[in-house]
Design a protein around this motif. Sequence first.
Motif, PDB file in Angstrom:
ATOM      1  N   GLU A  75       1.508   3.969  -2.943  1.00  0.00           N
ATOM      2  CA  GLU A  75       1.113   5.372  -2.771  1.00  0.00           C
ATOM      3  C   GLU A  75       2.291   6.328  -2.936  1.00  0.00           C
ATOM      4  O   GLU A  75       2.133   7.472  -3.330  1.00  0.00           O
ATOM      5  N   ASN A  76       3.487   5.845  -2.555  1.00  0.00           N
ATOM      6  CA  ASN A  76       4.643   6.741  -2.533  1.00  0.00           C
ATOM      7  C   ASN A  76       5.606   6.543  -3.706  1.00  0.00           C
ATOM      8  O   ASN A  76       6.800   6.833  -3.598  1.00  0.00           O
ATOM      9  N   ALA A  78      -1.682   2.901  -6.751  1.00  0.00           N
ATOM     10  CA  ALA A  78      -1.777   3.788  -5.592  1.00  0.00           C
ATOM     11  C   ALA A  78      -3.179   3.756  -4.982  1.00  0.00           C
ATOM     12  O   ALA A  78      -3.662   4.732  -4.436  1.00  0.00           O
ATOM     13  N   THR A 134       0.837  -1.201   0.000  1.00  0.00           N
ATOM     14  CA  THR A 134       0.000   0.000   0.000  1.00  0.00           C
ATOM     15  C   THR A 134       0.870   1.248   0.000  1.00  0.00           C
ATOM     16  O   THR A 134       0.711   2.149  -0.842  1.00  0.00           O
ATOM     17  N   LEU A 135       1.832   1.303   0.941  1.00  0.00           N
ATOM     18  CA  LEU A 135       2.680   2.492   1.059  1.00  0.00           C
ATOM     19  C   LEU A 135       3.602   2.634  -0.143  1.00  0.00           C
ATOM     20  O   LEU A 135       3.806   3.736  -0.657  1.00  0.00           O
ATOM     21  N   ASP A 139      -4.912   0.533 -10.479  1.00  0.00           N
ATOM     22  CA  ASP A 139      -4.136   1.639  -9.935  1.00  0.00           C
ATOM     23  C   ASP A 139      -3.259   1.151  -8.777  1.00  0.00           C
ATOM     24  O   ASP A 139      -3.763   0.652  -7.774  1.00  0.00           O
ATOM     25  N   GLY A 174      -4.198   2.561  -2.353  1.00  0.00           N
ATOM     26  CA  GLY A 174      -4.241   2.745  -0.899  1.00  0.00           C
ATOM     27  C   GLY A 174      -4.610   1.459  -0.174  1.00  0.00           C
ATOM     28  O   GLY A 174      -4.421   0.364  -0.711  1.00  0.00           O
TER      29      GLY A 174
END
Length: 477
Positions: free
Chosen positions: A41-42, A302, A37-38, A300, A304
């Motif tokens: 997102e990053n 990202a 997840t991280l 996607d 989350g």
Amino acid sequence: MAGPAAPTGEGWSSRTAFILAAVGAAVGLGNIWRFPTLAGENGGGAFVLVYISCIILIGLPMVLSEVLIGRHGRSDAFHSVVKVAEDSNVSKNWGIFGGIGILNAFLILTFYSVVAGWVMYYVGVMSVDLVGAIFSGDPFAGALASENPETIPSRMTDLFGNIPLLLGMHTLFMVVSIWIVARGVTDGIEKAATYLMPTFFVLLVLITLYGAFTGEFAKALSFLFTPDFSKLSPAVVNDALGQALFSMSVASAALITYGGYVSRETNLAPTAGMIAFADTGVALLAGLMIFPIVFAVGLDVAAGPTLVFQSLPIAFHNMPAGSLVGLLFFVLIFFAALTSSISLLEGVVAWAMRRFEWGRGFTAWLVGGVIFLIGIACALSLNVWSDIRPLGFIPLFEDKNIFDAIDDLVSKILLPVTAFLTAVFIGWRADKKLVKEETGLEGAMFGLWRFLIAWLAPLAVAMIFVFAVFPNLIGQG
Ligand code: PFF
């Protein structure tokens, strides 16, 4: 040989048992749910690079420090630190960071169990789906084959909207965790790890191979390992640090407590290395298991926290044998979550057993019961309590519901603070001879480890904290 009477008078029956239990503690939702997840997102590579640096420079020396505190103190996280402080002739107040570690474990488990509940729900959904596929004569069908891909993510929103189901799953997961801890170190925790962890590793390798052959493996590799430094910011670096600490299970009582059950003969340094290596390896493999599948169906990266729960089932829908693989995937996460949750609970239970002189069974059900009750608030913050902002008066937590506020409070603040204090204590205050003997390290290796724990770890943690968190904490970010 089993260790002598430790926190609760119990000990691991072998070094392997300790390693499996400790790796089980480290490998969990943090690796398979939070890390992808991280990373997603990053921006992938740059985050992964910082994360791995934090693991090597801070996490690894921390693991060794905590296990040695536990083995020397032979007690829970609080009393073991007090014992090391006493034997080093320094203030017993250092025990406070052991106490914060226990608080961290307590808080983490409140939301951890809720997420593990989602996992159990998906195990249920996928099992029903596979049985259906088998009966309709196509056991190698895609997951939820009769459904429209657009409606698949609504499984999760349906779950969040269904309070009895949400709480039921949380209850079930807590009951299983408590039951294992109540059975004790050898009959409960060790046995669970001995069955679950090897199965976990087999499943992980199988699903990664499946992803490699059927998905976009090359794209995933480049996403995870090509750093784009423009994606880095102080906040991202702090997220990577918090994730590294969370994933290694440091600063939250579990490893000190498990260290308390380790025999005198066990050589701690290579054991700590194995725990760190296994944990990092699983996080990266989880990335290589999940992203090829996500890329294959153009989802996607990202997305989350819902990446694993909403995106992956769509991917499994479109892939061969997706129904079967989807079920195995959620079983794998469930096993990882369970061996971690028992380590979180044990960290608190061992302390309460000693502090109040209660029996194991009673303590496990009582402590687990209290955590369960607070967990209900976390679960409800996905539903009717979604507007409650428990820490709304602090700028950093202004817009966080109960679940996110606890998660952020622990991973962004309490874990770094506890890690900082642990490093300062072991690097500067604990008796050097005592520490050296416990680590079993000699010469340059000891020098290197000491440099990391005395200088690099505290400085890095303090800098990251001051740059990233402090301004946001007071609203100047
Ligand atoms: N390391 C676990 C994970 O990655 O899911 C979570 C965890 C377990 C954190 C035990 C802290 C702990 F003491």
